[in-house]
Design an enzyme around this catalytic site. Structure first.
Site, PDB file in Angstrom:
ATOM      1  N   GLU A   1      79.791 -21.652  34.673  1.00  0.00           N
ATOM      2  CA  GLU A   1      79.399 -20.393  35.298  1.00  0.00           C
ATOM      3  C   GLU A   1      80.237 -20.103  36.538  1.00  0.00           C
ATOM      4  O   GLU A   1      80.683 -18.974  36.749  1.00  0.00           O
ATOM      5  CB  GLU A   1      77.912 -20.427  35.677  1.00  0.00           C
ATOM      6  CG  GLU A   1      76.979 -20.586  34.492  1.00  0.00           C
ATOM      7  CD  GLU A   1      76.660 -22.042  34.145  1.00  0.00           C
ATOM      8  OE1 GLU A   1      75.614 -22.275  33.520  1.00  0.00           O
ATOM      9  OE2 GLU A   1      77.450 -22.947  34.495  1.00  0.00           O
TER      10      GLU A   1
ATOM     11  N   CYS B   1      72.531 -24.639  36.415  1.00  0.00           N
ATOM     12  CA  CYS B   1      72.061 -25.577  37.444  1.00  0.00           C
ATOM     13  C   CYS B   1      71.756 -24.811  38.734  1.00  0.00           C
ATOM     14  O   CYS B   1      72.041 -23.616  38.846  1.00  0.00           O
ATOM     15  CB  CYS B   1      73.112 -26.661  37.690  1.00  0.00           C
ATOM     16  SG  CYS B   1      74.550 -26.088  38.634  1.00  0.00           S
TER      17      CYS B   1
ATOM     18  N   CYS C   1      74.799 -23.145  40.460  1.00  0.00           N
ATOM     19  CA  CYS C   1      75.235 -21.956  39.724  1.00  0.00           C
ATOM     20  C   CYS C   1      74.245 -20.810  39.879  1.00  0.00           C
ATOM     21  O   CYS C   1      74.644 -19.651  39.993  1.00  0.00           O
ATOM     22  CB  CYS C   1      75.447 -22.290  38.253  1.00  0.00           C
ATOM     23  SG  CYS C   1      76.917 -23.296  37.987  1.00  0.00           S
TER      24      CYS C   1
ATOM     25  N   GLU D   1      85.384 -31.119  34.512  1.00  0.00           N
ATOM     26  CA  GLU D   1      84.957 -32.339  35.193  1.00  0.00           C
ATOM     27  C   GLU D   1      86.113 -32.994  35.937  1.00  0.00           C
ATOM     28  O   GLU D   1      87.282 -32.648  35.738  1.00  0.00           O
ATOM     29  CB  GLU D   1      84.366 -33.326  34.184  1.00  0.00           C
ATOM     30  CG  GLU D   1      83.084 -32.831  33.575  1.00  0.00           C
ATOM     31  CD  GLU D   1      82.459 -33.812  32.605  1.00  0.00           C
ATOM     32  OE1 GLU D   1      81.316 -33.583  32.211  1.00  0.00           O
ATOM     33  OE2 GLU D   1      83.115 -34.826  32.225  1.00  0.00           O
TER      34      GLU D   1
ATOM     35  N   ASN E   1      83.187 -25.693  31.718  1.00  0.00           N
ATOM     36  CA  ASN E   1      83.062 -26.724  32.749  1.00  0.00           C
ATOM     37  C   ASN E   1      84.335 -27.561  32.819  1.00  0.00           C
ATOM     38  O   ASN E   1      85.017 -27.795  31.821  1.00  0.00           O
ATOM     39  CB  ASN E   1      81.812 -27.590  32.542  1.00  0.00           C
ATOM     40  CG  ASN E   1      81.728 -28.299  31.212  1.00  0.00           C
ATOM     41  OD1 ASN E   1      82.039 -27.738  30.173  1.00  0.00           O
ATOM     42  ND2 ASN E   1      81.277 -29.530  31.233  1.00  0.00           N
TER      43      ASN E   1
END
Length: 161
Positions: free
Chosen positions: A75, A112, A115, A64, A62
């Site tokens: 992902e 999520c 994704c 951010e 990830n």
């Protein structure tokens, strides 16, 4: 009215030691990929590792951003990297794990909604399921036979016609 029920089967393991050698290695690489996440705001580090049909592996983590909505999940970083590095090569399996300073990483994590939709699009594009290995840094592990099981009513290209 007709009532319908949706359910699916998946594998559950108590530890990484119960996995096949290949799945355990892919999961360990996903766990390592949590170290390359850029997560200064949430301190929630997610790593993903894919095994492609050509035998190559691709990592994602990830990323951010101070403008929260523009951050990227592990992902989607992985799917973008795989598509760029190996165009036209399907993904067979993705292992996903997480870690963080303020989180107990002892149970599986699930992608999520965004994704999940992106994974379904990838499966549809290549006409091949993507197995998901979902875990933390320790504890239970879930193996989902295909990503689309997590989003039974996802959008498809057919919806746009």
């Amino acid at each position: 009215m007709h009532q319908h029920k949706y359910s699916f089967e998946f594998e559950a393991y108590d530890s990484i030691d119960e996995l096949s050698k290949e799945d355990a290695a892919l999961l360990r690489e996903a766990q390592q990929a949590t170290n390359i996440a850029y997560a200064p705001y949430s301190n929630f580090h997610v790593g993903a590792m894919a095994m492609l049909a050509n035998g190559k592996t691709v990592a994602g983590s990830n990323q951010e951003n101070a403008s929260y909505p523009v951050g990227l999940c592990a992902e989607r970083v992985l799917l973008s990297a795989a598509s760029s590095l190996y165009p036209g090569v399907p993904i067979q399996t993705i292992a996903i794990s997480y870690n963080g300073a303020n989180v107990n990483s002892n149970r599986p994590i699930s992608p999520c909604g965004i994704c999940r939709q992106t994974l379904v699009e990838y499966e549809t594009r290549f006409k091949q399921p993507i197995r998901l290995i979902l875990a933390g840094m320790e504890g239970k592990i879930f193996i989902i036979p295909k990503a689309s099981l997590l989003l039974p009513f996802g959008f498809s290209g057919e919806d746009m016609k």
